[in-house]
Scaffold this active site. Sequence first.
Site, PDB file in Angstrom:
ATOM      1  CG  ASP A   1     -29.013 -27.786  13.837  1.00 62.32           C
ATOM      2  OD1 ASP A   1     -28.989 -28.198  15.001  1.00 62.32           O
ATOM      3  OD2 ASP A   1     -29.223 -26.586  13.562  1.00 62.32           O
TER       4      ASP A   1
ATOM      5  CG  HIS B   1     -24.984 -29.245  15.716  1.00 59.33           C
ATOM      6  ND1 HIS B   1     -25.421 -27.930  15.720  1.00 59.33           N
ATOM      7  CD2 HIS B   1     -23.947 -29.266  14.829  1.00 59.33           C
ATOM      8  CE1 HIS B   1     -24.689 -27.202  14.884  1.00 59.33           C
ATOM      9  NE2 HIS B   1     -23.794 -28.004  14.326  1.00 59.33           N
TER      10      HIS B   1
END
Length: 505
Positions: free
Chosen positions: A313, A336
């Site tokens: 993430d 991310h």
Amino acid sequence: MITFSFRRLAFMLLIALLVWCSSSGICHARRGKHWRQSRAASSSLSKKKSKSHSSGSHHHGGSKSKSKAPLPPKQDITPPPPEKKVSEPFNVLDFGAKGDGETDDTKAFQAAWASACKVEASTIMVPSDYIFLVGPISFSGPYCEANIVFQLDGTIIAPTNAKAWGSGLLWWIEFTKLRGITIQGSGVIDGKGSVWWQDSPYNDPFDDEAKLIIPFNNTAQENQPIPINSKQGSKMPSIKPTALRFYGSFNVTVTGITIQNSPQCHLKFDNCMGVSIYEMSVSSPGDSVNTDGIHLQNSKDVLIHTTNLACGDDCVSIQTGCSNVYIHNVKCGPGHGISIGGLGRDGTKACVSNITVRDIIMHNTMNGVRIKTWQGGSGSVQGVLFSNIQVSEVELPIVIDQFYCDKQKCKNQTSAVALSGITYEKIRGTYTVKPVHFACSDSLPCMDVTLTGIQLTPLQERYHMYDPFCWQTFGELTTPTVPPIGCLQIGKPSSNRIQSDHDSC
């Protein structure tokens, strides 16, 4: 007559000579005594004159008279204070820890902390060459002494049996309400997250930017993980813990260690002030769900540098209540990217300000630098600088998304978190989907968005590629960009709504 006179004169001269010689001898004999008496008399007379003059001077308000020469200052014979005795490290092995990777060492860690907590600047030692199985544990203040060091050179592993977690916990290792706490060393915190990632994958939220990434076959094929059972044969709780959390603490330092395979977020700071994170690593697979690297919330005066962050993430996630955050010289990927948000979920107010992210290398990440907010929120994000970001094979290098939704469907709402004073400079490298995606609120457009030195070139891989996109985004281009970002509206919106007290922070 003449002869008589001569004899008489000679006789008188002889008498005078004898008298003179007699007087001279006496003087020589008493010379020292007369000299001392003379000096004493002179000294006495001088003192009287001085006293008389001093009295006159005081009477007329003049300067102080000369006093006797001061005596030399007395030497300070007070002994120096004793040096503070440095306590011996509190080694967890001395409190019963086995370090064999199978015996539960939680109680030994608790006992070591209970002793170290009472000593200022104490050190808890987790020695190298040992593997310590530790269940959920909280190292708590607020009555602990300041400046405790947690020296981690060994490996700490989490239990993989569901029973150890009960119905689910939000954290595994927690430090709370401390003044000056340092986690340092060459050791590892291993969350054993694989049993969590694959045991309950269907309840996890997803990254909304995934909807922008469309493979050539027009189907976003996702390799659904095959659920596996935990060590004891039962499923893990749906609530996943953060590996290492700090709450309500001042002057926190994390350096040197590696945090890997966390069930969820790896390193979290909530309500902390004065945070320093450097020369440490986060390591988890790119497909490990919701495993943020570093998560900041309600924390101020944060410095992150010289770290390697690989996760599933956001490498760094900056949430509401954060200000004065400085991030530099960080490697991010997989992951991310570095994100502010999501902010304003469920109609909440979010305030973020004075954020600097610079000198970053990103490779093989979904996003580069991103701001994401939910519809219906309030508050503001202002004073943000993204500078000198090198991207390589990044799908979406520059993103503002004020329609963020990590569920299947979200309701359209007019209120939004206000964004202003956002600067992007020297963002360079390659992208695989879209170089710029600005989706701002209809009712509260993004303002003062500045782009300088943007050079992003496409790298065809397996996705459809798109041109820059802007919606309700106002600002300026200070230099030509590659590719041209003509969708940015220059200046300010003509009908911009004045920010209300509901919006201000």
